[in-house]
Design an enzyme around this catalytic site. Structure first.
Site, PDB file in Angstrom:
ATOM      1  NE  ARG A 120      -3.535  -2.136   2.830  1.00 16.63           N
ATOM      2  CZ  ARG A 120      -3.434  -3.343   3.327  1.00 16.63           C
ATOM      3  NH1 ARG A 120      -2.144  -3.604   3.868  1.00 16.63           N
ATOM      4  NH2 ARG A 120      -4.166  -4.324   3.466  1.00 16.63           N
ATOM      5  CE  LYS A 126      -6.176  -0.732   5.003  1.00 21.31           C
ATOM      6  NZ  LYS A 126      -7.451  -1.063   4.589  1.00 21.31           N
ATOM      7  CG  HIS A 155      -6.164   1.000  -4.448  1.00 20.23           C
ATOM      8  ND1 HIS A 155      -5.824  -0.110  -3.268  1.00 20.23           N
ATOM      9  CD2 HIS A 155      -7.383   0.405  -4.917  1.00 20.23           C
ATOM     10  CE1 HIS A 155      -6.932  -0.795  -3.374  1.00 20.23           C
ATOM     11  NE2 HIS A 155      -7.571  -0.723  -4.287  1.00 20.23           N
ATOM     12  NE  ARG A 193      -3.409  -3.406  -1.378  1.00 19.12           N
ATOM     13  CZ  ARG A 193      -2.955  -4.090  -0.482  1.00 19.12           C
ATOM     14  NH1 ARG A 193      -1.639  -4.518  -0.530  1.00 19.12           N
ATOM     15  NH2 ARG A 193      -3.592  -4.912   0.366  1.00 19.12           N
ATOM     16  CG  HIS A 195      -6.658  -8.640   1.600  1.00 22.70           C
ATOM     17  ND1 HIS A 195      -6.825  -8.873   0.335  1.00 22.70           N
ATOM     18  CD2 HIS A 195      -6.461  -7.287   1.625  1.00 22.70           C
ATOM     19  CE1 HIS A 195      -6.906  -7.597  -0.421  1.00 22.70           C
ATOM     20  NE2 HIS A 195      -6.515  -6.844   0.299  1.00 22.70           N
ATOM     21  CE1 TYR A 218      -6.924  -5.799  -5.770  1.00 24.86           C
ATOM     22  CE2 TYR A 218      -7.031  -7.146  -3.879  1.00 24.86           C
ATOM     23  CZ  TYR A 218      -6.770  -6.067  -4.540  1.00 24.86           C
ATOM     24  OH  TYR A 218      -6.576  -4.787  -3.434  1.00 24.86           O
TER      25      TYR A 218
END
Length: 295
Positions: free
Chosen positions: A146, A170, A240, A243, A266, A275
């Site tokens: 990211r 994250k 993004h 990515r 994730h 995706y």
């Protein structure tokens, strides 16, 4: 800021490990609802669901997008769960709320040709800025990280021996991503030029401006947009999308969904499955071109 909001902020930072940007976004959404309540002399702790429903109507009437409305309500849900946890309220007013339906948007990744073009058709000066810019694009496309993760890489993030990069994602979750030789070679060249800068203010940061400072999110966005504007006519050209291209191209070339999930960082497969839409589009194209009945 009220005592409850301050306690909630501390909870997000210390217990949930949310980033400063996420915490600020949550608090801004809650405070915007608090401002709405001022005219009705109702505190956040006294709210019942009809108050929230009326706010939603007001937001929609002011042309606030469905996605933004759902984000604001998500912040409120989190706050009221916290109040319930610390026994400041006895009933969560959002317990039975259902998010507004949004139209699903399929992200359009860059094609493999566009990625080849951005490396071959653009001229990258053989100086600090040119090598850094190419290194940034290379990192995005070969690791899928990211924008915030790239900006916060430090000098110890890359292991030349292990050929890996350590990323803090994250909620401060760490993951280790393999690094290709082409990326590693560019990293070595960039690092040498970085260390030769006259003045370095942010000593620990890997990606720096020519003045030796940590780069900003807006700088990285503009860099990607500028370079890809020369090779792509797609409406959105951002980190993004790079990515997204990383994930889509891996899936198109045989990578399994679980592996891509781990590389992207994730928490669940449902996040990675978005995706597969692009992967399916590629599969349909191959199918149409290859099946004998379509000749």
């Amino acid at each position: 800021m009220s005592t409850n909001l301050q306690a909630y902020q501390d909870y997000l930072v210390k217990e949930k490990n949310y980033s400063p940007l996420t915490v600020r976004a949550y608090l801004d959404d809650i405070q915007s609802f608090q401002e709405y309540l001022l005219g009705q002399s109702i505190s956040l702790e006294e709210v019942v669901y009809p108050n929230i429903r009326n706010w939603i109507v007001t937001l929609v009437e002011h042309n606030i997008s469905t996605t933004s409305v759902n984000r604001k309500i998500s912040a409120l849900k989190s706050y009221y769960k916290f109040l319930l946890k610390v026994k400041q309220i006895s009933v969560n007013p959002l317990l039975k709320h259902k998010s507004l339906k949004t139209a699903k948007k399929v992200q359009i990744p860059f094609s493999e040709k566009e990625l080849l073009d951005v490396f071959s058709e653009n001229e990258y000066a053989d100086d600090f800025e040119g090598i850094r810019n190419r290194f940034i694009i290379e990192l995005f496309y070969t690791t899928g990280i990211r924008r915030a993760e790239l900006i916060n890489l430090n000098l110890n993030s890359v292991s030349e021996i292990q050929k890996t990069i350590r990323v803090i994602g994250k909620r401060n979750k760490e993951r280790i991503i393999p690094v290709l030789d082409c990326t590693l070679n560019l990293y070595k060249k960039y690092k040498s030029l970085r260390n030769g800068l006259e003045l370095i203010s942010d000593n620990e940061m890997l990606i720096l401006s020519k003045t030796g400072n940590k780069v900003s999110e807006s700088f990285v966005y503009r860099l990607i947009n500028d370079y890809f504007s020369t090779v792509s006519k797609k409406e959105k050209k951002s980190p993004h999308v790079l990515r997204h291209s990383f994930a889509t191209h891996l899936l198109n070339n045989g990578a399994d969904l679980n592996s891509v999930k781990e590389l992207l960082g994730h928490a669940s497969l449902s996040s990675t499955q978005i995706y597969t839409h692009s992967s399916l589009a590629e599969l349909k194209k191959v199918y149409q071109e290859a099946h004998p009945r379509n000749k």
